[in-house]
Design an enzyme around this catalytic site. Structure first.
Site, PDB file in Angstrom:
ATOM      1  N   ASN A   1       0.834  -1.074   0.069  1.00 27.05           N
ATOM      2  CA  ASN A   1       0.014   0.058  -0.064  1.00 27.05           C
ATOM      3  C   ASN A   1       1.030   1.210   0.108  1.00 27.05           C
ATOM      4  O   ASN A   1       0.802   2.279   0.857  1.00 27.05           O
ATOM      5  CB  ASN A   1      -0.967  -0.023   1.213  1.00 27.05           C
ATOM      6  CG  ASN A   1      -1.983   1.105   1.095  1.00 27.05           C
ATOM      7  OD1 ASN A   1      -2.483   1.215  -0.003  1.00 27.05           O
ATOM      8  ND2 ASN A   1      -2.427   1.287   2.355  1.00 27.05           N
TER       9      ASN A   1
ATOM     10  N   ASP B   1      -5.694  -7.157   9.928  1.00 28.64           N
ATOM     11  CA  ASP B   1      -6.123  -6.517   8.536  1.00 28.64           C
ATOM     12  C   ASP B   1      -5.511  -4.911   9.063  1.00 28.64           C
ATOM     13  O   ASP B   1      -6.393  -4.006   8.980  1.00 28.64           O
ATOM     14  CB  ASP B   1      -7.560  -6.405   8.393  1.00 28.64           C
ATOM     15  CG  ASP B   1      -7.720  -5.795   7.208  1.00 28.64           C
ATOM     16  OD1 ASP B   1      -6.939  -5.483   6.289  1.00 28.64           O
ATOM     17  OD2 ASP B   1      -9.081  -5.348   6.891  1.00 28.64           O
TER      18      ASP B   1
ATOM     19  N   GLY C   1     -10.432   0.971   5.751  1.00 21.43           N
ATOM     20  CA  GLY C   1      -9.317   0.592   6.519  1.00 21.43           C
ATOM     21  C   GLY C   1      -9.358   1.081   7.803  1.00 21.43           C
ATOM     22  O   GLY C   1      -9.782   1.874   8.287  1.00 21.43           O
TER      23      GLY C   1
END
Length: 414
Positions: free
Chosen positions: A96, A306, A325
């Site tokens: 990311n 996560d 997120g």
């Protein structure tokens, strides 16, 4: 350096001392003795804690930090500190980043940043160039540079032939493809679970079908190629059923689930807190219960935090404009203990998907251990966050269990 862990209950169902109180002596990072009672030597650093438990070191299979490119969300250095504090000896870090992790240079940069840290960083390289889903990245070169698997973080592969080729090509060097299931056309502009809650709130929904249809396609490609695939996160009842069927057929498949989907449902959306905007989205209670069953019957192999840091300016927006997120490393253990037995949690947090070297707790092996107290009750508050980003979905939630720290070879934060 000599460490002596005193009076710790061992949680490891494959160990003869499982559920027993033991002492563990560690010399220069290697376990040298495991006994019911070990007399401390003069040079021992003795570790004693209230209601101390110990297990193999925990592994998080889906973490992003931001560096390089987005260091304000999380640096590698701080991210690994957060992971160590949260009980993880190993983390699998995904792209990311900017530039994306699609070549040797970025992998070497990340590895250099992670040197000498307590928690070990393992890189999951992009499957496609710049994670755009158009052309395969330099997979073999990245494998030689240390990448342990390949996948475009939370991005599906619309081109089925491209995924087929990746599954075939990586067999030459025994690599695993991480394939995130989400049909973009069916997802459309949705950003939460399609259901009663989204309808009441007037939010655009993502049908469960978007995940399930893509997963069915990916499993068909896996059967055709006989490759190796990991599904990073599933979120629906039918996805559990599809994975169970695939495993019964003998496919080389593993799968994971986010702690968020095991603990929370789309009922959390009612206060429009953008921290509840996730990918995959929070689903229904029926889905959550099916995921729990999938954990208990072994269909789901791993649980991930996560951990996905997002800057405040990209999170504190109107719900439909906010980024997906939530951070999760600091809260995963305490949250899981509200829904799963301790032994199951440890089993799912220590599964290495066949990607890492096995580190059993026995004499002569490297010490990779997580130390914790499973009975502490507390509430997750801003003061508990050491991540740079504060986008935590679990804020205000009741937790159970405290992590004391880790031992990873000669390094420890205890």
């Amino acid at each position: 350096m000599r460490l002596l862990i005193k009076h710790a209950t061992l949680i490891d169902k494959n160990n003869a001392f499982h559920n027993q109180k033991i002492d563990i002596e560690i010399t220069n990072g290697v376990i040298t003795a495991i006994e019911k009672d070990i007399t401390p030597k003069e040079d021992n650093h003795v570790i004693t804690k209230e209601n101390l438990y110990v297990s193999k070191g925990w592994i998080d299979t889906s973490v992003v930090f931001g560096e390089p490119g987005y260091e304000t969300t999380e640096t590698i250095e701080n991210g690994l500190k957060v992971a160590a504090k949260s009980g993880f000896t190993d983390v699998l870090v995904h792209s990311n980043t900017n530039p994306a992790i699609d070549n040797q240079s970025v992998i070497h940069l990340m590895q250099n940043k992670a040197q000498e840290k307590i928690t070990q960083l393992h890189v999951v390289g992009c499957m496609t160039k710049n994670a755009e889903g158009v052309d395969l990245a330099e997979l073999f070169d990245m494998k030689n540079a240390g990448a342990i698997a390949f996948g475009d973080y939370k991005k599906p592969t619309p081109n089925a032939n491209l995924l087929k080729i990746a599954l075939q090509y990586t067999q030459d060097f025994d690599a695993t493809i991480f394939a995130f299931p989400m049909n973009k056309d069916i997802k459309g502009k949705g950003f939460v679970n399609e259901g009663i809650v989204s309808t009441k709130l007037g939010m655009k929904g993502i049908p469960a079908l978007a995940e399930e249809l893509d997963l069915e396609r990916n499993l068909s490609l896996l059967a055709y190629t006989n490759g190796k695939m990991h599904v990073p996160m599933i979120s629906t009842k039918k996805s559990v059923e599809l994975l169970k069927e695939a495993k019964a057929k003998g496919l080389h498949i593993t799968c994971g689930v986010s702690v968020n989907n095991l603990v929370l449902t789309d009922e959390e959306l009612t206060n429009f807190n953008s921290n509840t905007r996730l990918m995959p989205p929070l689903r229904s209670e029926t889905d959550r219960q099916a995921l729990i069953e999938g954990i208990l019957d072994g269909t789901i192999d791993v649980i991930t935090s996560d951990h996905c840091p997002v800057n405040v300016e990209n999170k504190r927006l109107e719900y439909d404009l906010a980024d997906d997120g939530s951070i999760g490393l600091e809260s995963i253990f305490g949250a899981l203990q509200k829904v799963l037995p301790l032994e199951v949690i440890v089993e799912k947090l220590t599964h290495h998907l066949g990607l890492l070297k096995e580190n059993p707790i026995r004499t002569g092996t490297k010490a990779k251990l997580t130390l914790f107290n499973p009975t502490t009750d507390w509430t997750f508050e801003p003061k508990n966050i050491t991540s740079f980003s504060k986008n935590a979905i679990m804020l205000g939630k009741k937790m159970k269990g405290e992590v004391y720290g880790i031992i990873n070879g000669e390094k420890s934060n205890l």
